[in-house]
Design an enzyme around this catalytic site. Structure first.
Site, PDB file in Angstrom:
ATOM      1  N   GLU A  87      34.447  12.354  29.774  1.00 18.50           N
ATOM      2  CA  GLU A  87      34.058  12.981  28.505  1.00 18.50           C
ATOM      3  C   GLU A  87      34.142  14.505  28.557  1.00 18.50           C
ATOM      4  OE1 GLU A  87      30.807  11.312  26.326  1.00 18.50           O
ATOM      5  OE2 GLU A  87      30.144  13.260  25.582  1.00 18.50           O
ATOM      6  N   ASP A 136      27.862  12.613  32.892  1.00 21.28           N
ATOM      7  CA  ASP A 136      26.530  12.629  32.278  1.00 21.28           C
ATOM      8  C   ASP A 136      25.845  13.972  32.559  1.00 21.28           C
ATOM      9  OD1 ASP A 136      26.616   9.669  31.687  1.00 21.28           O
ATOM     10  OD2 ASP A 136      26.759   9.636  33.877  1.00 21.28           O
TER      11      ASP A 136
HETATM   12  O1  TRH Z   1      33.176  12.611  36.168  1.00 21.32           O
HETATM   13  P1  TRH Z   1      33.573  11.861  34.957  1.00 21.32           P
HETATM   14  O2  TRH Z   1      34.416  10.708  35.162  1.00 21.32           O
HETATM   15  O3  TRH Z   1      32.292  11.474  34.205  1.00 21.32           O
HETATM   16  C1  TRH Z   1      31.905  10.446  33.374  1.00 21.32           C
HETATM   17  C2  TRH Z   1      30.930   9.553  34.035  1.00 21.32           C
HETATM   18  O4  TRH Z   1      31.659   8.554  34.702  1.00 21.32           O
HETATM   19  C3  TRH Z   1      30.011   9.001  33.035  1.00 21.32           C
HETATM   20  O5  TRH Z   1      29.174   7.995  33.555  1.00 21.32           O
HETATM   21  C4  TRH Z   1      30.749   8.487  31.852  1.00 21.32           C
HETATM   22  O6  TRH Z   1      29.821   8.119  30.976  1.00 21.32           O
HETATM   23  C5  TRH Z   1      31.590   9.589  31.284  1.00 21.32           C
HETATM   24  O7  TRH Z   1      32.487  10.062  32.275  1.00 21.32           O
HETATM   25  C6  TRH Z   1      32.335   9.191  30.069  1.00 21.32           C
HETATM   26  O8  TRH Z   1      34.368  12.843  33.955  1.00 21.32           O
HETATM   27  P2  TRH Z   1      33.928  14.082  33.061  1.00 21.32           P
HETATM   28  O9  TRH Z   1      33.122  13.612  31.914  1.00 21.32           O
HETATM   29  O10 TRH Z   1      35.136  14.814  32.762  1.00 21.32           O
HETATM   30  O11 TRH Z   1      32.997  14.971  33.971  1.00 21.32           O
HETATM   31  C7  TRH Z   1      33.483  15.742  35.027  1.00 21.32           C
HETATM   32  C8  TRH Z   1      32.668  17.019  35.134  1.00 21.32           C
HETATM   33  O12 TRH Z   1      32.997  17.674  36.343  1.00 21.32           O
HETATM   34  C9  TRH Z   1      32.948  18.002  34.028  1.00 21.32           C
HETATM   35  O13 TRH Z   1      31.735  18.626  33.621  1.00 21.32           O
HETATM   36  C10 TRH Z   1      33.840  19.032  34.671  1.00 21.32           C
HETATM   37  C11 TRH Z   1      33.324  19.039  36.061  1.00 21.32           C
HETATM   38  N1  TRH Z   1      34.228  19.516  37.120  1.00 21.32           N
HETATM   39  C12 TRH Z   1      33.832  20.596  37.860  1.00 21.32           C
HETATM   40  O14 TRH Z   1      32.787  21.184  37.619  1.00 21.32           O
HETATM   41  N2  TRH Z   1      34.635  21.026  38.882  1.00 21.32           N
HETATM   42  C13 TRH Z   1      35.809  20.423  39.189  1.00 21.32           C
HETATM   43  O15 TRH Z   1      36.505  20.854  40.142  1.00 21.32           O
HETATM   44  C14 TRH Z   1      36.201  19.314  38.378  1.00 21.32           C
HETATM   45  C15 TRH Z   1      37.501  18.637  38.668  1.00 21.32           C
HETATM   46  C16 TRH Z   1      35.392  18.880  37.370  1.00 21.32           C
END
Ligand code: TRH
Length: 400
Positions: A279, A21
């Site tokens: 996402e 989010d």
């Molecule tokens: O963290 P997520 O699983 O996020 C979500 C939430 O659970 C949310 O509530 C749900 O609605 C959504 O998924 C569908 O996965 P996501 O979306 O990939 O987000 C991870 C973020 O973290 C992304 O912006 C990339 C960032 N990231 C970093 O900045 N550094 C890192 O080392 C990693 C592995 C990721």
């Protein structure tokens, strides 16, 4: 002399869990501020999740300027403020009542957008941009759906991202800097490099087994998060495993600390295959132009399976049958569609081998897919939509 009026934008983000989010909101906020010159305030109810993505943010500061964005803690006692011209509520989060009333009281109404979750389902096209009039107040909110087709809002993509990606992928020096930054020497070309960002997954140990017994050496980079206990368990290590390396057979696993959001792209660019989730990392893997495996965020009533299916259909449309089956097979065992335990371990072995066998075609497809998607930029579409609403309102006023 004309004075340039800067459009002000308030983005509201309620962090439900993990980083998706805030990941999306933080990316959009920076893009609107730094690429389009908007004065952006990001209201977030959990600063600690933003700190993980941007360590410059001070978790105790309720109001601060960071990377061109005014970051504000969204606490229960919401201040009386003048609403911005553009108001974005992310993922249908509930705006403060006082803020909604202040929007209704303005003569020139704010443009109120509900930025929805990403889905490849067909109904998204017909719901994109639909108005939703408020039940009691003179306000209209508009749905804005990100998506993969021209009739949706598109995807978040920074102006120079693909150029930066190409520069990185064509420049050994930049790659060496990246590998040094994670405390490693650049691996030799025969090693398959895989990043693995995942939720808990019953198929993990089976996947590690097939990698360990595989013919090709494989380096797996695991960013710190929910999968770590399972990684430790596989190698018989119950202590925290951040920064550690493990080996079994032809598999080497390295656990990485969470890197700031801008640097996560480099990890995806540096690897040959990426496992992503949720996402935002799912979208970033597509911009990386490399074959990837998506672990979708699980929802009640298995709604997520429909979303997974819809994306698979779209993504596989231009693939040959064997390549499409390889993607389908591996994605399905990586998502909780079938039982767990031994059956999954057996399946994931076969699924991985078919996926790797299709890598040549999947590589080309991933490049082509990214180029195609890049034509539909969410931030640009959103700003065009604001202009559209502005025109519509002007016409309505003329007609009165
Ligand atoms: O963290 P997520 O699983 O996020 C979500 C939430 O659970 C949310 O509530 C749900 O609605 C959504 O998924 C569908 O996965 P996501 O979306 O990939 O987000 C991870 C973020 O973290 C992304 O912006 C990339 C960032 N990231 C970093 O900045 N550094 C890192 O080392 C990693 C592995 C990721």
């Amino acid at each position: 002399m004309t004075t340039k009026i800067t459009l002000r934008c308030d983005i509201f983000c309620n962090v439900i869990d993990n980083y998706g989010d805030i990941g999306v909101c933080w990316r959009l906020a920076r893009q609107l501020a730094n690429e389009h010159g908007l004065a952006v305030r990001l209201w977030v109810d959990d600063l600690s999740s933003l700190v993980k993505l941007c360590p410059e943010v001070v978790v105790t500061d309720e109001k601060q300027k960071c990377r061109g964005v005014e970051v504000c803690l969204w606490s229960k006692s919401f201040p009386d403020i003048q609403p911005a011209g553009l108001v974005i509520e992310a993922f249908a989060c509930k705006l403060p009542q006082s803020y909604i009333e202040a929007m209704a009281a303005q003569e020139k109404k704010s443009i109120w957008i509900n930025l929805e979750y990403l889905s490849a389902e067909a109904w998204v096209e017909s719901h994109h941009k639909l108005p939703s009039p408020h039940s009691t107040l003179p306000l209209t909110k508009y749905f804005f759906f990100p998506g993969f087709t021209r009739r949706t809002g598109g995807l978040l993509l920074e102006r120079n991202l693909l150029t930066q990606r190409d520069a990185f992928q064509n420049d050994v020096e930049q790659q060496q800097v990246f590998w040094r930054s994670i405390g490693m020497k650049m691996p030799s070309p025969e090693i398959l490099k895989v990043s693995l960002f995942a939720y808990e997954n019953s198929a993990l140990h089976g996947l590690f087994d097939v990698w360990a017994s595989g013919a090709q050496p494989l380096l797996c980079l695991v960013p710190e998060d929910r999968i770590l206990p399972q990684v430790g368990q596989y190698f018989g290590d119950t202590a925290s495993c951040i920064g550690k390396s493990y080996s079994r057979g032809n598999l080497r696993v390295r656990v990485l600390p969470f890197v700031e959001q801008e640097r996560y792209d480099e990890l995806l660019w540096a690897c040959d295959v990426n496992f992503v989730r949720g996402e935002d990392s799912f979208v970033r893997a597509q911009w990386a132009g490399k074959p990837f495996i998506w672990q979708i965020y699980p929802q009640h009533d298995e709604v997520h399976l429909k979303k997974l299916q819809a994306f698979l259909m779209l993504y596989s449309d231009q693939l040959s049958r064997p390549a499409s089956q390889a993607v389908d097979g591996l994605w399905r065992v990586w998502n909780p569609l079938i039982g767990s335990g031994h059956a999954v371990s057996m399946k994931i072995g076969q699924a991985w081998l078919s996926f790797v066998a299709a890598r040549g075609e999947l590589d080309k497809h991933a490049q082509h897919w990214a180029r195609q998607l890049a034509e539909n930029n969410l931030a640009l579409n959103l700003l065009d939509f604001c202009v559209e609403i502005g025109r519509m309102r002007a016409l309505e006023k003329e007609g009165q």
